[in-house]
Design an enzyme around this catalytic site. Structure first.
Site, PDB file in Angstrom:
ATOM      1  N   GLN A   1       0.884  -1.306  -0.319  1.00 26.73           N
ATOM      2  CA  GLN A   1      -0.513  -0.152   0.077  1.00 26.73           C
ATOM      3  C   GLN A   1       1.021   1.516  -0.079  1.00 26.73           C
ATOM      4  O   GLN A   1       1.813   1.130   0.531  1.00 26.73           O
ATOM      5  CB  GLN A   1      -0.505  -0.342   1.327  1.00 26.73           C
ATOM      6  N   HIS A   2       0.745   2.176  -0.691  1.00 26.05           N
ATOM      7  CA  HIS A   2       0.982   3.586  -0.854  1.00 26.05           C
ATOM      8  C   HIS A   2       1.729   3.736  -1.062  1.00 26.05           C
ATOM      9  O   HIS A   2       2.188   5.470  -1.272  1.00 26.05           O
ATOM     10  CB  HIS A   2       1.515   3.937   1.587  1.00 26.05           C
TER      11      HIS A   2
ATOM     12  N   ASP B   1      -1.994  -4.686  -0.059  1.00 24.09           N
ATOM     13  CA  ASP B   1      -1.817  -6.409   0.309  1.00 24.09           C
ATOM     14  C   ASP B   1      -2.450  -6.292   1.361  1.00 24.09           C
ATOM     15  O   ASP B   1      -2.932  -8.055   1.765  1.00 24.09           O
ATOM     16  CB  ASP B   1      -0.271  -6.392   0.963  1.00 24.09           C
TER      17      ASP B   1
END
Length: 497
Positions: free
Chosen positions: A79-80, A241
């Site tokens: 992520q991110h 994820d």
């Protein structure tokens, strides 16, 4: 005899699983390690082409007969991360990752622009924490102005792999929650936060459309040919994820607590409503099924154990045997394992600390145990917030690399005082991506296909890997956990700014 492929674009590697739902077996798996570029300023970056090269390598290890049976692909991703594209789809700069802490100051600037963290939570459900995508935009504007000037599309890591697979740009709400810009209550982009990130640039125009969790896209013919796949392969929305690991561990209905022990540590649970905490003690994310996923994330889990193993010259594969003669509490040795800074607790400038050293307890086994315990204590601090909010759980579903360690499993059961169960499929995120692809594929023909029922049928627990808490160990860990909290309070002022 169709196969459904799950890809997990992780920090350390790309993993592939090929699942046969008729036999309920993973018929093949592959993995490819990834490099990580780390800077002294907290930068943690990867090049997007590394992910694609790794995906190619994983598919290349599949037997051509298996590749010919693939019906759909689901992609899970860390992520991110921020992948900037120009109008032609070219990547403009290395991808800044979830564990990148170089844009900490930009987090505060964005939140200050809307009135502080509490106002940020009112607007979108989450503060802008270190590592979230939003802060990477002003950092890029300052440090990579030429790339920023050509920015046309903002993608997350799993979005970029989807783009490579299909030629289309989209996001789904689970992973989009981790940008910091999504109002998780309404599943819409938050205009005030986009303007706070950059008042002079229309960031909304750079964000791809948000799609439903069960959407399907067709693989690009050239990509299918390059991978040796049929041209009618479909690609599901995929997700972050953690969202995919929730599916892969059967966490798609209330009451289940999943724990992932990987580079980062996470705790998450399904909710059928937005779980926003006014104090921001957890991430109030959407999931990748149409629900929500309240989540606790720590930035230092196996990071700490691997650092100790590397320092002391052994492999983490030897860790369980090394700890055979140690006891809960590591004879008083206590580690605050904030080697990468930390998100839970919120100490982006934090650094690791070791306490309680004596002439007798400072041993390699105790040091390794202290790293494991410290990683779990950080997660327990987040779990306390879940409990304070009235959430209740009967057991933990464990996934990630740590789930393959008998010591990690027993330690988690004892620290949390809950039974620990491990799904048969160790790669929870990749398996979850495969299941999401299966669900979306089935819904083409049967719109009532239920993901919870699908997960119940296909997510199986391995009774050989279960662990049950031992009362004496739980008491010992509780005492050491209280020391952890006391030392955490003591060091907070050191890393407050």
């Amino acid at each position: 005899m169709s196969l459904f492929v799950g890809l997990d674009i992780g920090t350390q590697s790309v993993k592939l699983v090929a699942y046969d739902p008729d036999t309920r077996q993973v018929v093949a798996s592959a993995g490819q390690p990834l490099e990580l570029a780390a800077g002294e300023d907290g930068s943690r970056e990867q090049r997007a082409e590394w992910w694609i090269d790794a995906v190619r390598a994983c598919f290349g290890r599949l037997d051509p007969a298996l590749r010919a049976r693939v019906a759909a692909i689901g992609v899970s991703g860390q992520q991110h991360g921020f992948v900037p594209l120009d109008r032609d789809g070219n990547v403009l700069a290395p991808a800044k990752l979830w564990c990148d802490t170089s844009s900490t100051a930009e987090c505060d600037q964005i939140m200050d622009a809307v009135g502080g963290p509490a106002r940020c939570i009112e607007l979108a459900g989450n503060p802008i924490l270190v590592g979230y995508t939003a802060s990477k935009l002003p950092w890029t504007r300052r440090h990579r102005p030429q790339a920023y000037a050509r920015l046309a599309t903002i993608l997350l890591p799993h979005d970029y792999v989807n783009f490579w697979l299909t030629g289309e740009r989209w996001m789904e709400c689970g992973d989009a929650s981790g940008t910091g810009w999504l109002d998780v209550r309404t599943r819409q982009w938050c205009g005030p936060l986009l303007r706070a990130t950059d008042p002079d640039f229309d960031l909304a125009a750079c964000l791809p459309p948000l799609v439903q969790a069960d959407a399907l896209f067709t693989i690009a013919p050239a990509t299918a040919d390059a991978l040796g796949l049929p041209r009618n392969v479909r690609v599901s929305t995929g997700g972050g994820d953690n969202m995919m690991a929730a599916i892969g561990t059967g966490n798609v209905s209330p009451g289940v607590l999943s724990m992932s022990l990987g580079t980062s540590g996470t705790l998450f649970a399904y909710s059928d409503r937005a779980m926003v905490d006014p104090a921001g003690r957890w991430a109030a994310f959407c999931d990748s099924t149409g629900g929500w996923l309240p989540l606790i994330c720590t930035m230092n889990c196996t990071v700490a154990t691997e650092a100790v193993a590397r320092l002391c010259g052994f492999s983490t594969r030897e860790g369980d045997a090394l700890l055979a003669g140690t006891r809960p509490g590591a004879d008083g040795l206590l580690m605050l394992p904030f080697l990468n800074g930390e998100r839970t607790p919120d100490l982006p400038h934090g650094r690791g600390s070791l306490f309680g050293m004596t002439a007798t307890n400072l041993t390699v086994p105790n040091l390794y145990r202290a790293a494991m315990e410290g990683a779990l204590y950080s997660l327990k601090a987040g779990w306390d917030a879940f409990v304070d909010a009235g959430m209740r759980f009967d057991a933990i579903r464990l996934t990630g690399g740590g789930s393959q360690s008998a010591v990690w499993r027993q330690m988690a059961a004892d620290v949390f005082g809950l039974p620990v169960d491990v799904p048969e499929q160790a790669e929870g995120a990749a398996f979850g991506a495969a299941l999401q692809a299966l669900w979306a594929y089935l819904r083409q023909h049967d719109p009532t296909a239920d993901l919870a029922a699908l997960a119940a049928a296909h997510v199986r627990l391995d009774p050989r890997l279960s662990a049950r808490p031992h009362a004496e160990a739980t008491a010992a860990y509780q005492a050491q956990y209280q020391r952890f909290l006391s030392h955490l309070d003591a060091i907070r002022p050191l890393y407050a700014g």
